[in-house]
Design an enzyme around this catalytic site. Structure first.
Site, PDB file in Angstrom:
ATOM      1  N   GLY A 132       0.754  -1.211  -0.060  1.00  0.00           N
ATOM      2  CA  GLY A 132       0.109  -0.071  -0.047  1.00  0.00           C
ATOM      3  C   GLY A 132       1.058   1.289   0.120  1.00  0.00           C
ATOM      4  CD  GLU A 136      -1.397  -1.076  -3.822  1.00  0.00           C
ATOM      5  OE1 GLU A 136      -1.405  -1.204  -2.686  1.00  0.00           O
ATOM      6  OE2 GLU A 136      -2.175  -1.764  -4.815  1.00  0.00           O
ATOM      7  CD  GLU A 149       0.614  -5.412  -2.248  1.00  0.00           C
ATOM      8  OE1 GLU A 149       1.434  -5.805  -2.818  1.00  0.00           O
ATOM      9  OE2 GLU A 149       0.246  -4.549  -1.693  1.00  0.00           O
TER      10      GLU A 149
HETATM   11  N1  DAK Z   1       2.381  -3.920   9.062  1.00  0.00           N
HETATM   12  C1  DAK Z   1       2.456  -3.751  10.354  1.00  0.00           C
HETATM   13  N2  DAK Z   1       3.881  -3.603  11.048  1.00  0.00           N
HETATM   14  C2  DAK Z   1       5.078  -3.647  10.257  1.00  0.00           C
HETATM   15  C3  DAK Z   1       4.765  -3.707   8.880  1.00  0.00           C
HETATM   16  C4  DAK Z   1       3.600  -3.652   8.153  1.00  0.00           C
HETATM   17  N3  DAK Z   1       3.322  -3.589   7.101  1.00  0.00           N
HETATM   18  N4  DAK Z   1       6.296  -3.582   8.394  1.00  0.00           N
HETATM   19  C5  DAK Z   1       6.824  -3.566   9.580  1.00  0.00           C
HETATM   20  N5  DAK Z   1       6.101  -3.604  10.646  1.00  0.00           N
HETATM   21  C6  DAK Z   1       6.703  -3.497  11.869  1.00  0.00           C
HETATM   22  C7  DAK Z   1       7.327  -4.649  12.316  1.00  0.00           C
HETATM   23  O1  DAK Z   1       6.468  -5.967  12.602  1.00  0.00           O
HETATM   24  C8  DAK Z   1       8.215  -4.431  13.663  1.00  0.00           C
HETATM   25  O2  DAK Z   1       7.477  -4.351  14.566  1.00  0.00           O
HETATM   26  P1  DAK Z   1       8.070  -5.087  15.941  1.00  0.00           P
HETATM   27  O3  DAK Z   1       8.411  -6.483  15.631  1.00  0.00           O
HETATM   28  O4  DAK Z   1       9.292  -4.222  16.354  1.00  0.00           O
HETATM   29  O5  DAK Z   1       7.097  -4.683  16.992  1.00  0.00           O
HETATM   30  C9  DAK Z   1       8.660  -3.120  13.129  1.00  0.00           C
HETATM   31  O6  DAK Z   1       7.783  -2.494  12.256  1.00  0.00           O
HETATM   32  C10 DAK Z   1      10.087  -2.960  12.410  1.00  0.00           C
HETATM   33  O7  DAK Z   1       9.980  -3.833  11.343  1.00  0.00           O
HETATM   34  P2  DAK Z   1      10.885  -4.911  11.222  1.00  0.00           P
HETATM   35  O8  DAK Z   1      11.616  -5.416  12.451  1.00  0.00           O
HETATM   36  O9  DAK Z   1      10.587  -6.209  10.374  1.00  0.00           O
HETATM   37  O10 DAK Z   1      12.404  -4.283  10.096  1.00  0.00           O
HETATM   38  P3  DAK Z   1      13.191  -4.794   9.216  1.00  0.00           P
HETATM   39  O11 DAK Z   1      14.446  -3.522   9.080  1.00  0.00           O
HETATM   40  O12 DAK Z   1      13.799  -6.402   9.730  1.00  0.00           O
HETATM   41  O13 DAK Z   1      12.455  -5.342   7.947  1.00  0.00           O
HETATM   42  C11 DAK Z   1      10.938  -4.669   6.507  1.00  0.00           C
HETATM   43  C12 DAK Z   1      11.669  -4.271   7.346  1.00  0.00           C
HETATM   44  C13 DAK Z   1      10.117  -3.515   5.531  1.00  0.00           C
HETATM   45  C14 DAK Z   1      11.587  -5.361   5.171  1.00  0.00           C
HETATM   46  C15 DAK Z   1       9.739  -5.663   6.698  1.00  0.00           C
HETATM   47  O14 DAK Z   1       9.257  -5.026   8.135  1.00  0.00           O
HETATM   48  C16 DAK Z   1       8.642  -6.016   6.039  1.00  0.00           C
HETATM   49  O15 DAK Z   1       8.777  -7.055   5.459  1.00  0.00           O
HETATM   50  N6  DAK Z   1       7.482  -5.468   6.469  1.00  0.00           N
HETATM   51  C17 DAK Z   1       6.247  -5.833   5.608  1.00  0.00           C
HETATM   52  C18 DAK Z   1       6.215  -5.454   4.447  1.00  0.00           C
HETATM   53  C19 DAK Z   1       5.037  -5.776   3.684  1.00  0.00           C
HETATM   54  O16 DAK Z   1       5.079  -6.943   3.324  1.00  0.00           O
HETATM   55  N7  DAK Z   1       4.415  -4.799   3.034  1.00  0.00           N
HETATM   56  C20 DAK Z   1       3.019  -5.228   2.484  1.00  0.00           C
HETATM   57  C21 DAK Z   1       1.948  -5.144   3.232  1.00  0.00           C
HETATM   58  S1  DAK Z   1       0.514  -5.810   2.318  1.00  0.00           S
HETATM   59  C22 DAK Z   1      -6.497  -4.158   0.243  1.00  0.00           C
HETATM   60  C23 DAK Z   1      -5.890  -3.085  -0.244  1.00  0.00           C
HETATM   61  C24 DAK Z   1      -4.536  -2.879   0.159  1.00  0.00           C
HETATM   62  C25 DAK Z   1      -3.485  -3.869   0.644  1.00  0.00           C
HETATM   63  C26 DAK Z   1      -4.396  -4.806   1.187  1.00  0.00           C
HETATM   64  C27 DAK Z   1      -5.561  -5.010   1.171  1.00  0.00           C
HETATM   65  N8  DAK Z   1      -7.674  -4.447   0.088  1.00  0.00           N
HETATM   66  C28 DAK Z   1      -8.363  -3.657  -1.169  1.00  0.00           C
HETATM   67  C29 DAK Z   1      -8.516  -5.268   0.870  1.00  0.00           C
HETATM   68  C30 DAK Z   1      -2.508  -3.540   1.016  1.00  0.00           C
HETATM   69  C31 DAK Z   1      -1.531  -4.605   1.394  1.00  0.00           C
HETATM   70  C32 DAK Z   1      -0.229  -4.614   1.890  1.00  0.00           C
HETATM   71  O17 DAK Z   1       0.309  -3.455   1.923  1.00  0.00           O
END
Ligand code: DAK
Length: 263
Positions: free
Chosen positions: A111, A114, A134
């Site tokens: 997001g 986006e 995603e």
């Molecule tokens: N959500 C919640 N918390 C998050 C987060 C996220 N997207 N990204 C990071 N955090 C949190 C981590 O859980 C961690 O929290 P604590 O463990 O310290 O409590 C803190 O931020 C620091 O992150 P990391 O410890 O993981 O930090 P690193 O440097 O090791 O890694 C990273 C950074 C960005 C590579 C990693 O945090 C990561 O992979 N994050 C997730 C990235 C991701 O997959 N993002 C896409 C999310 S899916 C919809 C429309 C849109 C969407 C969905 C539905 N509909 C129309 C229904 C959108 C979907 C998405 O965006």
């Protein structure tokens, strides 16, 4: 107006929204989407604002996507409300009459990517990373990524990113046309501000007409797009700034644009 997940400042006609949830790398939860929607409305109704810059707090993340911990608890109805809110705020951002620069300071994932795609162009820090991961969560982009990314970088490059979920560094993002300019991290906001000031100094009606012509034209064929451009050009000619701009050129002086939309 005070917000708890973002800051919104306005200075010399340039608004800056900084998304700020450092504990979750600025991930978008329902409250952030709600506040972003209010901030965008506040900016849209303020006639003094000429340009908007959207960025994230800290050096690590622009926006690391939707908040996965909140998303994991959604009932179908909550997911629907979240999707509606997200799509509405992103469309509203894209539809703003003023130019919007995304200043991407770190991770712009899901997001977050986006959100940046809905801006008029993207400036990135050398530390920025883009991606639509995603697919690795068993999902697909839901805030317009499958539509805006291919329009910007072409279907093949977009499908490579969307179908693999791979991350793209700032330099590569610039090479494929996702990003317009890359800056050293400490120079990103200065670069965005310098460009914002240039645009803020232009005629308001012209900025609005040019943005609308490009955006509307992208959704249609060339012939219709040219008609849109003609109409926008004619409307622009009726603005006081257009008269001032042409007059100033002939008088060999700098134009003084007032931003008045009629008169
Ligand atoms: N959500 C919640 N918390 C998050 C987060 C996220 N997207 N990204 C990071 N955090 C949190 C981590 O859980 C961690 O929290 P604590 O463990 O310290 O409590 C803190 O931020 C620091 O992150 P990391 O410890 O993981 O930090 P690193 O440097 O090791 O890694 C990273 C950074 C960005 C590579 C990693 O945090 C990561 O992979 N994050 C997730 C990235 C991701 O997959 N993002 C896409 C999310 S899916 C919809 C429309 C849109 C969407 C969905 C539905 N509909 C129309 C229904 C959108 C979907 C998405 O965006």
């Amino acid at each position: 107006m005070a917000y708890s997940t973002l800051q919104c400042t306005i200075e010399d006609g340039i608004a800056t929204i900084t998304i700020s949830r450092p504990q979750a790398l600025n991930a978008l939860n329902s409250l952030t989407l709600e506040e972003l929607s209010q901030a965008v409305d506040q900016i849209a109704s303020n006639q003094e604002v000429r340009v908007l810059i959207l960025t994230g707090s800290g050096e690590k993340a622009f926006v690391a996507g939707a908040d996965i911990s909140e998303m994991a608890t959604f009932t179908p109805l909550q997911a629907k409300a979240f999707a509606g809110k997200g799509q509405a705020v992103i469309s509203r951002l894209q539809g703003l009459a003023i130019p919007v620069i995304a200043a991407v300071n770190g991770y712009a994932l899901g997001g977050g990517c986006e959100l940046a795609l809905a801006c008029d162009f993207i400036y990135a820090s050398e530390k920025a990373t883009f991606g639509l991961p995603e697919i690795s969560l068993g999902l697909i982009p839901g805030f317009g990524g499958t539509q805006r990314l291919p329009r910007l970088i072409g279907p093949h490059a977009a499908k490579e990113m969307i179908l693999t979920g791979k991350y793209v560094a700032a330099s590569e993002a610039c090479r494929i046309g996702l990003v317009s300019q890359v800056f050293a991290p400490q120079e990103l906001m200065g670069g965005a501000l310098a460009t914002a000031k240039i645009m803020a100094s232009r005629g308001k009606a012209a900025l609005r007409a040019a943005k609308q012509a490009v955006n509307q034209g992208l959704n249609t064929d060339l012939a219709t797009g040219l008609v849109i451009e003609c109409d926008a050009f004619a409307l622009c000619m009726a603005s006081p700034d257009a008269r001032e701009g042409t007059k100033a050129f002939l008088e060999k002086r700098k134009p003084v644009f007032t931003g008045a939309l009629n008169g």
